[in-house]
Design a protein around this motif. Sequence first.
Motif, short mmCIF file in Angstrom:
data_model
loop_
_atom_site.label_atom_id
_atom_site.label_comp_id
_atom_site.label_asym_id
_atom_site.label_seq_id
_atom_site.Cartn_x
_atom_site.Cartn_y
_atom_site.Cartn_z
N THR A 95 0.85 -1.19 0.00
CA THR A 95 0.00 0.00 0.00
C THR A 95 0.88 1.24 0.00
N PRO A 96 0.72 2.12 -0.96
CA PRO A 96 1.52 3.35 -0.95
C PRO A 96 0.98 4.33 0.09
N PRO A 97 1.88 5.13 0.70
CA PRO A 97 1.40 6.16 1.63
C PRO A 97 0.70 7.27 0.85
N PRO A 98 -0.17 8.03 1.51
CA PRO A 98 -0.56 7.95 2.93
C PRO A 98 -1.49 6.78 3.20
N TYR A 99 -1.39 6.22 4.41
CA TYR A 99 -2.16 5.03 4.76
C TYR A 99 -3.52 5.37 5.37
N GLY A 100 -3.65 6.58 5.91
CA GLY A 100 -4.92 7.00 6.47
C GLY A 100 -4.97 6.86 7.98
N GLY A 101 -5.60 7.83 8.64
CA GLY A 101 -5.81 7.75 10.08
C GLY A 101 -4.52 7.69 10.87
N TRP A 102 -4.56 6.93 11.97
CA TRP A 102 -3.39 6.84 12.84
C TRP A 102 -2.28 5.99 12.25
N PHE A 103 -2.55 5.29 11.14
CA PHE A 103 -1.50 4.51 10.49
C PHE A 103 -0.34 5.40 10.05
N ASP A 104 -0.65 6.62 9.57
CA ASP A 104 0.41 7.53 9.14
C ASP A 104 1.23 8.02 10.33
N ASP A 105 0.57 8.28 11.46
CA ASP A 105 1.30 8.66 12.67
C ASP A 105 2.23 7.52 13.11
N LEU A 106 1.72 6.30 13.06
CA LEU A 106 2.50 5.13 13.44
C LEU A 106 3.73 4.99 12.56
N ALA A 107 3.53 5.07 11.24
CA ALA A 107 4.65 4.92 10.31
C ALA A 107 5.68 6.02 10.51
N GLY A 108 5.22 7.24 10.76
CA GLY A 108 6.15 8.35 10.98
C GLY A 108 6.97 8.17 12.24
N GLU A 109 6.33 7.75 13.33
CA GLU A 109 7.05 7.52 14.58
C GLU A 109 8.04 6.37 14.45
N LEU A 110 7.63 5.32 13.73
CA LEU A 110 8.54 4.20 13.49
C LEU A 110 9.78 4.64 12.73
N GLU A 111 9.57 5.45 11.71
CA GLU A 111 10.70 5.92 10.90
C GLU A 111 11.68 6.72 11.75
N LEU A 112 11.16 7.61 12.59
CA LEU A 112 12.02 8.42 13.45
C LEU A 112 12.76 7.55 14.48
N ALA A 113 12.05 6.61 15.09
CA ALA A 113 12.65 5.76 16.12
C ALA A 113 13.71 4.84 15.54
N LEU A 114 13.46 4.29 14.35
CA LEU A 114 14.46 3.44 13.71
C LEU A 114 15.69 4.25 13.32
N ALA A 117 11.16 -4.77 16.92
CA ALA A 117 10.32 -5.11 18.07
C ALA A 117 10.68 -4.24 19.28
N THR A 118 11.96 -3.96 19.47
CA THR A 118 12.39 -3.12 20.58
C THR A 118 11.82 -1.70 20.45
N VAL A 119 11.84 -1.18 19.24
CA VAL A 119 11.30 0.15 18.99
C VAL A 119 9.79 0.17 19.25
N LEU A 120 9.08 -0.88 18.82
CA LEU A 120 7.64 -0.94 19.06
C LEU A 120 7.33 -0.89 20.56
N ARG A 121 8.14 -1.55 21.35
CA ARG A 121 7.88 -1.60 22.80
C ARG A 121 8.30 -0.32 23.51
N ASP A 122 9.47 0.23 23.16
CA ASP A 122 10.09 1.26 23.99
C ASP A 122 9.76 2.69 23.59
N GLU A 123 9.43 2.93 22.32
CA GLU A 123 9.17 4.29 21.89
C GLU A 123 7.89 4.81 22.54
N PRO A 124 7.95 5.92 23.28
CA PRO A 124 6.76 6.42 24.00
C PRO A 124 5.56 6.67 23.10
N ALA A 125 5.78 7.09 21.87
CA ALA A 125 4.66 7.37 20.97
C ALA A 125 4.06 6.08 20.39
N LEU A 126 4.73 4.95 20.61
CA LEU A 126 4.24 3.66 20.10
C LEU A 126 3.72 2.82 21.26
#
Length: 249
Positions: A65-84, A118-127
């Motif tokens: 699926t190409p971005p934008p994904y819609g709703g909170w999915f875009d927030d999730l993807a953005g936070e993941l990118e920053l945390a990684l 998996a570590t990022v998913l658990r530890d990042e405060p926004a996730l």
Amino acid sequence: MTEGPTSAPVTPREAGLEIAAGQVTPPAELLNLIEVRDGAFGSRGSGDTSGFGGLVQPVVMPGPTPPPYGGWFDDLAGELELALADHGLPMRSAVESVVVDRGEITFYVRREHLLIFATVLRDEPALRFEMCMGVSGVHYPLEAGRELHAVYNFQSITHNRRVRVEVAAPDADPHVPSITSVYPTNDWHERETYDFFGLIFDGHPALTRILMPDDWPGHPQRKDYPLGGIPVEYKGAKVPPPDLRREYS
């Protein structure tokens, strides 16, 4: 009276492609036809005792699926990118693709980066995905180089969100990193997936079979595992497997 022209017999694969074509909804280019199964779950090498010997079923999966994904999915993807990125890992290196389908989001992660992901998913405060609901195995015998999949479901109690992560490994090298160091409750789930699918979770504290005997040959939930059954011994009497008890025409 003249007979009409006879058409050439249709192979199960051709029939499956026709069925898949009828299931496609636009945009068709975003769907992947993994394989077409004919018979009982595509199994070979044993008698068919299921009654589904004539079944033809295409395996059609949603594509990226190409971005934008819609709703909170875009927030999730953005936070993941920053945390990684904070771990020195670009998003495009860790994630093969993102699929949004039926209101759910799935990240296809390269197996060598699963532990960091998996570590990022658990530890990042926004996730804050505090819970891993377990891991399940999937076997696609015809998906060359990606025959075995490990599927993880994570839940964030803090944000009331769920996300799916999927990792692929070849049958010739069925190794996936264990995430028990991040999510200890995954211990028994990884053992069960190893037992039934043969996925080897590197770094697991005690990767042994959990349901089948230690010397059991093969992995019973793989698609190429014989469906005819096994003989059973009970109080000295031996009962033959189902496909040898009687004939099915």
